[in-house]
Design an enzyme around this catalytic site. Sequence first.
Site, PDB file in Angstrom:
ATOM      1  CE1 TYR A  75      -3.297  -2.720   0.019  1.00 39.14           C
ATOM      2  CE2 TYR A  75      -3.584  -2.446   2.372  1.00 39.14           C
ATOM      3  CZ  TYR A  75      -3.911  -3.075   1.196  1.00 39.14           C
ATOM      4  OH  TYR A  75      -4.865  -4.069   1.201  1.00 39.14           O
ATOM      5  CE  LYS A  94       1.346 -17.894  -2.218  1.00 37.46           C
ATOM      6  NZ  LYS A  94       0.653 -19.177  -1.955  1.00 37.46           N
ATOM      7  CG  ASP A 141      -1.954 -20.195  -0.124  1.00 33.64           C
ATOM      8  OD1 ASP A 141      -1.202 -20.159   0.864  1.00 33.64           O
ATOM      9  OD2 ASP A 141      -1.630 -20.741  -1.200  1.00 33.64           O
ATOM     10  CG  ASP A 148      -7.094  -4.495   4.068  1.00 28.16           C
ATOM     11  OD1 ASP A 148      -8.144  -4.531   4.727  1.00 28.16           O
ATOM     12  OD2 ASP A 148      -6.919  -3.713   3.108  1.00 28.16           O
ATOM     13  CG  ASP A 188     -12.209  -6.803   5.857  1.00 30.79           C
ATOM     14  OD1 ASP A 188     -11.896  -6.343   6.969  1.00 30.79           O
ATOM     15  OD2 ASP A 188     -12.530  -6.077   4.901  1.00 30.79           O
TER      16      ASP A 188
END
Length: 359
Positions: A142, A192, A224, A248, A252
């Site tokens: 970001y 990852k 994942d 993020d 959620d």
Amino acid sequence: MGKKILVMKGDHIGPEVTDQGLKVLHVMAAKTGVELELEADLLGGCSIDVHGIALTDEAYAKAEAADAILFGAAGGPDWDGMRFKRKKQRDGLLALRKGLDLFANLRAVKVFDSAVDASTLKPEHVRGADVMILRELTGGIYFGEPRGIREEDGERFALNTMIYTEKEVRRIVRRGCEIARKRSGKLMSVDKANATEVGRFWRDIATEVAADYPDVEFDSMYVDNAAMQIIRNPRQFDTIVTGNMFGDILSDAAGNLTGSLGMLPSASLGENHALYEPCHGSAPDISGRDIANPVASILSVGMLFRYTLDKPEADEAIHRAVEQVLATHRTADIMAEGKNQVGCSQMGDLIVQHLEEQP
């Protein structure tokens, strides 16, 4: 002098839920003997409407001088076209997080026993789930450069850069270890590492840092797999530490455990500053209807008492009050058969009532 709290209610349902949080803030300040100095300013679309910019220099200065910021929610369709126009000095919430170096975002995902029926998942899978997701907040994709939408040889393309420094990884993993110590002593680092250099770098540094905390049970997991496991078996997790984008998304996804993002509080902590806000967005579709769920904002106030005011007993009292109210009353997003449906302000009043009745 009292602790300085800057209130930035934001847009759409932001003011509605923040007002309920403020009710709880005042009650618990009185009960714990904490003296507060409250100030207010604008952040987000409301600031754009008034000043033409999402965060003014004056508002930023107030934030910098405050011990903590209580925030609502920012944004909405009216301002979406301005999101990527970075010609102004500061760009709202992201700039506030970056400028104050609020590098550690704590997202608490707790399934209350009295509200396990609100989850979209099977009760036997989520009952007792209590996960703290620690998201690195000021680095990663970001904020990485270069970024943008460009054209080369007649072909348009877009790019973002995921970048982490050793310092950034070390400090967020250290904070994760310290938080895990105060919970059940388990920390899961999510990356990852099987596909990206950043992921491998993150895993190496995280493993080194965790070695300094032998009392913390440490492990790593690919993002994942973590996304699947947090839905499949959330009770295996206690504290999760991960990068900006992964945090993020995972936090959620974890909203499914509680049934609504309206149940998820958060704290963004730096070395000298803190910001508290619900995890949900501004929800313009229900704005002004007094039906938003204020629990996330109220629980964020609990985190403010725990991490800024050093009053964990106030946070615990707020959790007890929420647990009691959810047994009989719900907002529309977590409504269940046999419960009484209430609006945003009434939910806040009920929680305050239970707080006032506590010894």
